[in-house]
Write a protein that holds these residues in place. Structure first.
Motif, PDB file in Angstrom:
ATOM      1  N   TYR A   1       0.868  -1.161  -0.036  1.00 22.43           N
ATOM      2  CA  TYR A   1      -0.026  -0.082   0.158  1.00 22.43           C
ATOM      3  C   TYR A   1       0.847   1.124  -0.087  1.00 22.43           C
ATOM      4  O   TYR A   1       0.441   2.323   0.144  1.00 22.43           O
ATOM      5  CB  TYR A   1      -0.866  -0.010   1.074  1.00 22.43           C
ATOM      6  CG  TYR A   1      -1.998  -0.977   1.049  1.00 22.43           C
ATOM      7  CD1 TYR A   1      -3.193  -0.802   0.424  1.00 22.43           C
ATOM      8  CD2 TYR A   1      -1.815  -2.316   1.620  1.00 22.43           C
ATOM      9  CE1 TYR A   1      -4.289  -1.800   0.446  1.00 22.43           C
ATOM     10  CE2 TYR A   1      -2.705  -3.311   1.921  1.00 22.43           C
ATOM     11  CZ  TYR A   1      -4.056  -2.980   1.049  1.00 22.43           C
ATOM     12  OH  TYR A   1      -5.013  -3.874   1.287  1.00 22.43           O
TER      13      TYR A   1
ATOM     14  N   THR B   1       1.725   6.519   8.941  1.00 24.93           N
ATOM     15  CA  THR B   1       0.267   6.808   9.246  1.00 24.93           C
ATOM     16  C   THR B   1       0.212   8.367   9.655  1.00 24.93           C
ATOM     17  O   THR B   1      -0.820   8.956   9.993  1.00 24.93           O
ATOM     18  CB  THR B   1      -0.457   6.088  10.423  1.00 24.93           C
ATOM     19  OG1 THR B   1       0.462   5.993  11.573  1.00 24.93           O
ATOM     20  CG2 THR B   1      -0.572   4.452   9.756  1.00 24.93           C
TER      21      THR B   1
ATOM     22  N   SER C   1      -3.637   5.509  -3.056  1.00 25.67           N
ATOM     23  CA  SER C   1      -4.865   6.111  -2.854  1.00 25.67           C
ATOM     24  C   SER C   1      -6.052   5.424  -2.373  1.00 25.67           C
ATOM     25  O   SER C   1      -7.000   5.579  -1.896  1.00 25.67           O
ATOM     26  CB  SER C   1      -5.558   6.864  -4.372  1.00 25.67           C
ATOM     27  OG  SER C   1      -5.540   5.748  -5.084  1.00 25.67           O
ATOM     28  N   ARG C   2      -5.462   4.004  -2.145  1.00 20.64           N
ATOM     29  CA  ARG C   2      -6.405   3.156  -1.548  1.00 20.64           C
ATOM     30  C   ARG C   2      -6.841   3.262   0.043  1.00 20.64           C
ATOM     31  O   ARG C   2      -7.606   2.553   0.406  1.00 20.64           O
ATOM     32  CB  ARG C   2      -6.285   1.649  -1.903  1.00 20.64           C
ATOM     33  CG  ARG C   2      -6.119   1.182  -3.303  1.00 20.64           C
ATOM     34  CD  ARG C   2      -5.528  -0.212  -3.720  1.00 20.64           C
ATOM     35  NE  ARG C   2      -4.147  -0.154  -3.246  1.00 20.64           N
ATOM     36  CZ  ARG C   2      -3.123  -1.288  -3.161  1.00 20.64           C
ATOM     37  NH1 ARG C   2      -3.814  -2.409  -3.322  1.00 20.64           N
ATOM     38  NH2 ARG C   2      -2.171  -0.997  -2.836  1.00 20.64           N
TER      39      ARG C   2
ATOM     40  N   ASP D   1      -7.338   4.555   3.650  1.00 16.97           N
ATOM     41  CA  ASP D   1      -7.992   5.438   4.481  1.00 16.97           C
ATOM     42  C   ASP D   1      -7.020   6.064   5.618  1.00 16.97           C
ATOM     43  O   ASP D   1      -6.962   5.263   6.518  1.00 16.97           O
ATOM     44  CB  ASP D   1      -9.224   4.801   4.963  1.00 16.97           C
ATOM     45  CG  ASP D   1     -10.388   5.843   5.488  1.00 16.97           C
ATOM     46  OD1 ASP D   1      -9.788   7.008   6.164  1.00 16.97           O
ATOM     47  OD2 ASP D   1     -11.271   5.630   5.978  1.00 16.97           O
TER      48      ASP D   1
ATOM     49  N   ALA E   1      -8.302   6.525   9.242  1.00 14.07           N
ATOM     50  CA  ALA E   1      -8.607   4.944   9.785  1.00 14.07           C
ATOM     51  C   ALA E   1      -7.361   4.449  10.019  1.00 14.07           C
ATOM     52  O   ALA E   1      -7.055   3.810  11.198  1.00 14.07           O
ATOM     53  CB  ALA E   1      -9.516   4.437   8.951  1.00 14.07           C
TER      54      ALA E   1
ATOM     55  N   THR F   1      -8.688   0.505   4.087  1.00 18.42           N
ATOM     56  CA  THR F   1      -8.899   1.286   2.923  1.00 18.42           C
ATOM     57  C   THR F   1     -10.106   1.643   2.830  1.00 18.42           C
ATOM     58  O   THR F   1     -11.092   1.675   3.543  1.00 18.42           O
ATOM     59  CB  THR F   1      -8.723   0.019   1.816  1.00 18.42           C
ATOM     60  OG1 THR F   1      -9.726  -1.288   2.253  1.00 18.42           O
ATOM     61  CG2 THR F   1      -7.369  -0.717   1.619  1.00 18.42           C
ATOM     62  N   ARG F   2     -10.099   2.474   1.809  1.00 17.96           N
ATOM     63  CA  ARG F   2     -11.446   3.324   1.336  1.00 17.96           C
ATOM     64  C   ARG F   2     -12.384   2.527   0.893  1.00 17.96           C
ATOM     65  O   ARG F   2     -12.369   1.714   0.186  1.00 17.96           O
ATOM     66  CB  ARG F   2     -11.062   4.580   0.503  1.00 17.96           C
ATOM     67  CG  ARG F   2      -9.970   5.677   0.866  1.00 17.96           C
ATOM     68  CD  ARG F   2      -9.788   6.612  -0.152  1.00 17.96           C
ATOM     69  NE  ARG F   2      -8.613   7.230   0.094  1.00 17.96           N
ATOM     70  CZ  ARG F   2      -8.678   8.290   0.975  1.00 17.96           C
ATOM     71  NH1 ARG F   2      -9.849   8.808   1.523  1.00 17.96           N
ATOM     72  NH2 ARG F   2      -7.500   9.063   1.360  1.00 17.96           N
ATOM     73  N   ASP F   3     -13.809   2.882   1.208  1.00 17.40           N
ATOM     74  CA  ASP F   3     -14.880   2.450   0.437  1.00 17.40           C
ATOM     75  C   ASP F   3     -15.031   2.587  -0.988  1.00 17.40           C
ATOM     76  O   ASP F   3     -15.186   4.044  -1.265  1.00 17.40           O
ATOM     77  CB  ASP F   3     -16.127   2.256   1.347  1.00 17.40           C
ATOM     78  CG  ASP F   3     -17.273   1.822   0.662  1.00 17.40           C
ATOM     79  OD1 ASP F   3     -17.313   1.291  -0.380  1.00 17.40           O
ATOM     80  OD2 ASP F   3     -18.459   1.934   1.298  1.00 17.40           O
ATOM     81  N   PRO F   4     -14.566   1.793  -1.928  1.00 15.08           N
ATOM     82  CA  PRO F   4     -14.742   2.265  -3.470  1.00 15.08           C
ATOM     83  C   PRO F   4     -15.971   3.057  -3.888  1.00 15.08           C
ATOM     84  O   PRO F   4     -16.111   3.944  -4.688  1.00 15.08           O
ATOM     85  CB  PRO F   4     -14.688   1.032  -4.198  1.00 15.08           C
ATOM     86  CG  PRO F   4     -14.751  -0.050  -3.204  1.00 15.08           C
ATOM     87  CD  PRO F   4     -14.402   0.433  -2.100  1.00 15.08           C
TER      88      PRO F   4
ATOM     89  N   ALA G   1     -18.038   4.609  -1.702  1.00 11.28           N
ATOM     90  CA  ALA G   1     -18.162   6.102  -1.107  1.00 11.28           C
ATOM     91  C   ALA G   1     -17.227   7.149  -1.823  1.00 11.28           C
ATOM     92  O   ALA G   1     -17.480   8.270  -1.709  1.00 11.28           O
ATOM     93  CB  ALA G   1     -17.839   6.072   0.407  1.00 11.28           C
ATOM     94  N   SER G   2     -16.105   6.409  -2.358  1.00 11.03           N
ATOM     95  CA  SER G   2     -15.212   7.459  -2.880  1.00 11.03           C
ATOM     96  C   SER G   2     -15.529   7.649  -4.269  1.00 11.03           C
ATOM     97  O   SER G   2     -14.967   8.909  -4.837  1.00 11.03           O
ATOM     98  CB  SER G   2     -13.721   6.946  -2.803  1.00 11.03           C
ATOM     99  OG  SER G   2     -13.616   5.632  -3.279  1.00 11.03           O
TER     100      SER G   2
END
Length: 205
Positions: free
Chosen positions: A71, A136, A144-145, A147, A150, A199-202, A204-205
């Motif tokens: 990541y 972090t 970009s994946r 979050d 979080a 990771t971000r929710d695809p 939501a993004s």
């Protein structure tokens, strides 16, 4: 190959060498007059136990290191030096492993050997934690994946998990075999219950 890929490739080489050196510390025994080769092989059980535990520790550390760097999109000098610190400790693991195997059945020396082994693991755990805290801190090195907020929120849980390693230093002065077993259990814990990179929710993004 990007910057992150170069760092990971170099790291993989160090992990591979360190984990290979572990088996080189186990020598072929000489058959004795009373029990023959089987007895001599059985007498080396501390070497086998130390090898298995250290193999698990380095192997699971490598798995988590690989997952983390999958990541990471870019690196900076601080990250590279923190990674070098981690690799320095990983490369040193064969030494305390051999020492603990040698003195595991001794009374006084076993406690010292187990304490040194535990101290090396403490430094390795905190080096990995420093790596995570740097990544972090702002999240700008992640791709970009991830979050970033979080990921930053997992710092406390990560720190709490690292408290087990200092406890093994105290345990070393109670029982060296129990200390080795504790390190094996901690390694298994991190193998099956590691902190994943959020990771971000695809959608939501």
């Amino acid at each position: 190959m990007n910057e992150s890929g170069r760092v990971e490739a170099f790291s993989d080489g160090v992990f591979a060498i360190a984990i290979t050196l572990l088996i080189l510390e186990i020598k072929v025994p000489s058959a004795d007059e009373h029990g023959g080769l089987w007895r001599a092989l059985g007498a080396q059980w501390p070497s086998y136990a130390a090898y298995v535990v250290s193999f698990l520790i380095i192997g699971i550390m490598w798995v988590n290191h690989h997952q983390l760097f999958s990541y990471v999109a870019r690196v900076d000098r601080t990250l590279m030096f923190l990674n070098l610190l981690l690799l320095m400790v990983v490369a040193a693991v064969p030494f305390p492993t051999a020492m603990l195997a040698e003195y595991l059945r001794e009374d006084g020396a076993s406690h010292v050997a187990a304490a040194v082994y535990s101290l090396v693991m403490v430094v390795m755990a905190y080096a990995f934690q420093a790596l995570w805290w740097h990544l972090t801190r702002t999240g700008h090195l992640f791709d970009s994946r991830v979050d970033a907020p979080a990921a930053r929120a997992t710092r406390v849980r990560f720190a709490l998990g690292s408290l087990a390693y200092p406890a093994t230093v105290g345990l070393a002065f109670v029982s060296a075999p129990l200390t080795l077993a504790a390190h094996g259990l901690i390694a298994l814990y991190y193998g099956f219950n590691q902190i994943r990179v959020p990771t971000r929710d695809p959608v939501a993004s």
